[in-house]
Design a protein around this motif. Structure first.
Motif, mmCIF file in Angstrom:
data_model
loop_
_atom_site.group_PDB
_atom_site.id
_atom_site.type_symbol
_atom_site.label_atom_id
_atom_site.label_comp_id
_atom_site.label_asym_id
_atom_site.label_seq_id
_atom_site.Cartn_x
_atom_site.Cartn_y
_atom_site.Cartn_z
ATOM 1 N N MET A 68 -31.292 17.309 -8.534
ATOM 2 C CA MET A 68 -32.355 18.307 -8.552
ATOM 3 C C MET A 68 -31.887 19.659 -8.034
ATOM 4 S SD MET A 68 -35.109 17.425 -10.081
ATOM 5 C CE MET A 68 -36.050 18.873 -9.604
ATOM 6 N N ALA A 69 -30.959 19.677 -7.077
ATOM 7 C CA ALA A 69 -30.444 20.957 -6.580
ATOM 8 C C ALA A 69 -29.766 21.742 -7.706
ATOM 9 C CB ALA A 69 -29.467 20.721 -5.429
ATOM 10 N N GLN A 70 -29.067 21.033 -8.588
ATOM 11 C CA GLN A 70 -28.404 21.693 -9.716
ATOM 12 C C GLN A 70 -29.442 22.215 -10.712
ATOM 13 O OE1 GLN A 70 -24.497 20.357 -10.574
ATOM 14 N NE2 GLN A 70 -24.888 20.173 -12.772
ATOM 15 N N TYR A 71 -30.509 21.436 -10.944
ATOM 16 C CA TYR A 71 -31.604 21.919 -11.789
ATOM 17 C C TYR A 71 -32.199 23.197 -11.200
ATOM 18 C CZ TYR A 71 -32.162 17.678 -14.723
ATOM 19 O OH TYR A 71 -32.004 16.667 -15.630
ATOM 20 N N TYR A 72 -32.463 23.179 -9.899
ATOM 21 C CA TYR A 72 -33.107 24.328 -9.263
ATOM 22 C C TYR A 72 -32.236 25.574 -9.362
ATOM 23 C CZ TYR A 72 -36.647 21.251 -7.160
ATOM 24 O OH TYR A 72 -37.675 20.363 -6.961
ATOM 25 N N GLU A 73 -30.930 25.406 -9.217
ATOM 26 C CA GLU A 73 -30.036 26.558 -9.326
ATOM 27 C C GLU A 73 -30.090 27.160 -10.728
ATOM 28 O OE1 GLU A 73 -25.355 27.837 -8.555
ATOM 29 O OE2 GLU A 73 -26.096 25.890 -7.845
ATOM 30 N N LEU A 74 -30.129 26.302 -11.741
ATOM 31 C CA LEU A 74 -30.241 26.798 -13.117
ATOM 32 C C LEU A 74 -31.580 27.497 -13.338
ATOM 33 C CD1 LEU A 74 -28.775 23.724 -15.040
ATOM 34 C CD2 LEU A 74 -27.787 26.023 -14.981
ATOM 35 N N LEU A 75 -32.650 26.867 -12.878
ATOM 36 C CA LEU A 75 -33.985 27.438 -13.096
ATOM 37 C C LEU A 75 -34.165 28.755 -12.364
ATOM 38 C CD1 LEU A 75 -35.986 24.104 -12.825
ATOM 39 C CD2 LEU A 75 -35.826 25.540 -14.874
ATOM 40 N N ALA A 76 -33.544 28.897 -11.215
ATOM 41 C CA ALA A 76 -33.697 30.113 -10.423
ATOM 42 C C ALA A 76 -32.925 31.292 -11.000
ATOM 43 C CB ALA A 76 -33.236 29.853 -8.991
ATOM 44 N N ASN A 77 -31.850 31.018 -11.740
ATOM 45 C CA ASN A 77 -30.934 32.102 -12.131
ATOM 46 C C ASN A 77 -30.757 32.291 -13.635
ATOM 47 O OD1 ASN A 77 -29.934 32.881 -9.372
ATOM 48 N ND2 ASN A 77 -29.361 30.726 -9.373
ATOM 49 N N LYS A 78 -31.406 31.482 -14.438
ATOM 50 C CA LYS A 78 -31.211 31.536 -15.892
ATOM 51 C C LYS A 78 -31.859 32.776 -16.498
ATOM 52 C CE LYS A 78 -35.385 28.998 -17.262
ATOM 53 N NZ LYS A 78 -35.931 30.025 -18.172
ATOM 54 N N PRO A 79 -31.355 33.228 -17.668
ATOM 55 C CA PRO A 79 -32.083 34.234 -18.435
ATOM 56 C C PRO A 79 -33.473 33.706 -18.794
ATOM 57 C CG PRO A 79 -29.856 33.955 -19.289
ATOM 58 C CD PRO A 79 -30.069 32.856 -18.290
ATOM 59 N N GLU A 80 -34.422 34.592 -18.963
ATOM 60 C CA GLU A 80 -35.820 34.180 -19.120
ATOM 61 C C GLU A 80 -36.039 33.177 -20.228
ATOM 62 O OE1 GLU A 80 -40.268 36.179 -19.790
ATOM 63 O OE2 GLU A 80 -38.486 37.443 -19.592
ATOM 64 N N GLU A 81 -35.409 33.384 -21.384
ATOM 65 C CA GLU A 81 -35.671 32.530 -22.542
ATOM 66 C C GLU A 81 -34.776 31.297 -22.600
ATOM 67 O OE1 GLU A 81 -38.202 32.963 -24.630
ATOM 68 O OE2 GLU A 81 -38.786 34.656 -23.373
ATOM 69 N N PHE A 82 -33.820 31.189 -21.709
ATOM 70 C CA PHE A 82 -32.880 30.060 -21.737
ATOM 71 C C PHE A 82 -33.605 28.781 -21.325
ATOM 72 C CE2 PHE A 82 -29.390 27.451 -19.949
ATOM 73 C CZ PHE A 82 -28.497 27.486 -21.017
ATOM 74 N N LEU A 83 -33.372 27.698 -22.057
ATOM 75 C CA LEU A 83 -34.088 26.446 -21.851
ATOM 76 C C LEU A 83 -33.300 25.494 -20.964
ATOM 77 C CD1 LEU A 83 -35.137 25.820 -25.584
ATOM 78 C CD2 LEU A 83 -36.481 26.954 -23.796
ATOM 79 N N VAL A 134 -38.647 18.235 -13.207
ATOM 80 C CA VAL A 134 -37.943 19.386 -13.772
ATOM 81 C C VAL A 134 -38.913 20.271 -14.550
ATOM 82 C CG1 VAL A 134 -36.154 20.084 -15.407
ATOM 83 C CG2 VAL A 134 -35.732 18.185 -13.837
ATOM 84 N N THR A 135 -39.791 19.664 -15.315
ATOM 85 C CA THR A 135 -40.755 20.429 -16.111
ATOM 86 C C THR A 135 -41.718 21.188 -15.207
ATOM 87 O OG1 THR A 135 -40.585 18.754 -17.852
ATOM 88 C CG2 THR A 135 -42.418 20.285 -17.995
ATOM 89 N N LEU A 136 -42.201 20.543 -14.177
ATOM 90 C CA LEU A 136 -43.102 21.209 -13.236
ATOM 91 C C LEU A 136 -42.412 22.369 -12.528
ATOM 92 C CD1 LEU A 136 -44.846 18.070 -11.695
ATOM 93 C CD2 LEU A 136 -45.999 19.904 -12.971
ATOM 94 N N ALA A 137 -41.099 22.275 -12.352
ATOM 95 C CA ALA A 137 -40.343 23.330 -11.676
ATOM 96 C C ALA A 137 -40.016 24.501 -12.597
ATOM 97 C CB ALA A 137 -39.058 22.748 -11.100
ATOM 98 N N GLY A 138 -40.375 24.384 -13.870
ATOM 99 C CA GLY A 138 -40.120 25.470 -14.817
ATOM 100 C C GLY A 138 -39.214 25.103 -15.964
#
Length: 291
Positions: A170-185, A197-201
């Motif tokens: 989950m820490a790796q998911y959070y790092e991606l979600l926090a720093n990704k370009p807006e439209e990146f999935l 993961v879905t609830l986190a964005g």
């Protein structure tokens, strides 16, 4: 890119008693998922036993699913490997006219550096105009694609539209979600973490259990996309036992045993995989009855 939000299902490849592709069962599987709410279909991923599917078989499977799907859902095709030149060759020689995106696994066995992984995906993205979804599954590849490498690829290549992240971290998911370009999935590749993961964005999931328990699983992810944690968690807890059971021996033997009990396809797998044990089948049967 909105086509790949929600639940994508990583389809198994059904086999008959001679271990040939069972197209009647494949048709049942495709229709089951379309009719029960899946948002998109993923062909020839790990769950589809891509390692033991020949190139000509793969072309036939893609053509058949495209025909049965008839444009109803977006299609994603797995094309990956640890030989960059061969991956590009397969992309160039495949009929991608009905394919909406490519899912490409990080190079396995070779254990390249992060720079090697970056160059690998850079070459793949440059070889096609199709959207590319990266696939990070270190438990299978022996190599973790770090968030910094994924984010670098997301920022430098417009047709790299997302990542199926399956590090189980989950820490790796959070790092991606926090720093990704807006439209990146950021797409979960871990069924047990998909709601979180879905609830986190995150954008949803590419799921294994979802192809069997399609209605409940897709509804769970839809609740997650609406930030309805309570409703989503009720379905997560309902499916928790089955989700855990199908991965206790190997994938896709577990989910094929479940699909057999749902009368969708047989439990046959190709070596070196073996079918689920009788003990696991019994546990799956009891779990289904409890549902």
């Amino acid at each position: 890119m909105t086509s790949f939000k929600g639940t994508g299902v990583a389809l198994v490849t059904p086999f008959d008693s001679d271990l040939k592709v069972d197209y009647k069962a494949l048709e049942r599987l495709v229709n089951h998922n379309i009719e029960n709410g899946a948002e998109y279909l993923v062909i020839s991923g790990t769950t589809g036993e891509s390692a033991t599917i020949g190139f000509d078989e793969k072309k036939e499977i893609v053509a058949f699913i495209s025909k049965i799907n008839a444009g109803r859902l977006p299609l994603v095709l797995g094309i990956g490997g640890n030989n960059t030149a061969m991956v590009i060759k397969e992309i160039q020689e495949s009929d991608l006219s009905q394919i909406d995106a490519i899912l490409s696994v990080s190079p396995y066995y070779s254990k390249p550096t992060q720079e090697g992984i970056y160059k690998h995906f850079e070459a793949i993205a440059s070889a096609t105009e199709k959207p590319v979804i990266l696939y990070n599954v270190p438990g299978r590849t022996g190599s973790n694609v770090l968030p910094s490498t994924i984010l670098r690829l997301a920022e430098s290549h417009k047709n790299i539209i997302g990542v199926k992240e399956a590090a189980g971290n989950m820490a790796q998911y959070y790092e991606l979600l926090a720093n990704k370009p807006e439209e990146f999935l950021v797409i979960s590749g871990d069924d047990d973490l998909a709601l979180s993961v879905t609830l986190a964005g995150g954008a949803g999931v590419i799921s294994v259990i979802g192809q069997a328990m399609t209605r409940d699983f897709t509804n769970m992810i839809r609740f997650g996309l609406k930030n309805d944690a309570l409703s989503g968690t009720k379905l997560h807890l309902k499916l928790k036992e089955l989700t855990s059971l199908i991965f206790t021996e190997n994938n896709p033997a577990g989910v094929k045993a479940l699909l057999q009990q749902l009368e969708i396809c047989s439990d046959k797998v190709r070596l070196p995989l073996v079918p689920a044990s009788e003990e696991l089948k019994s546990k799956l049967s009891k779990a289904i009855n409890r549902l």
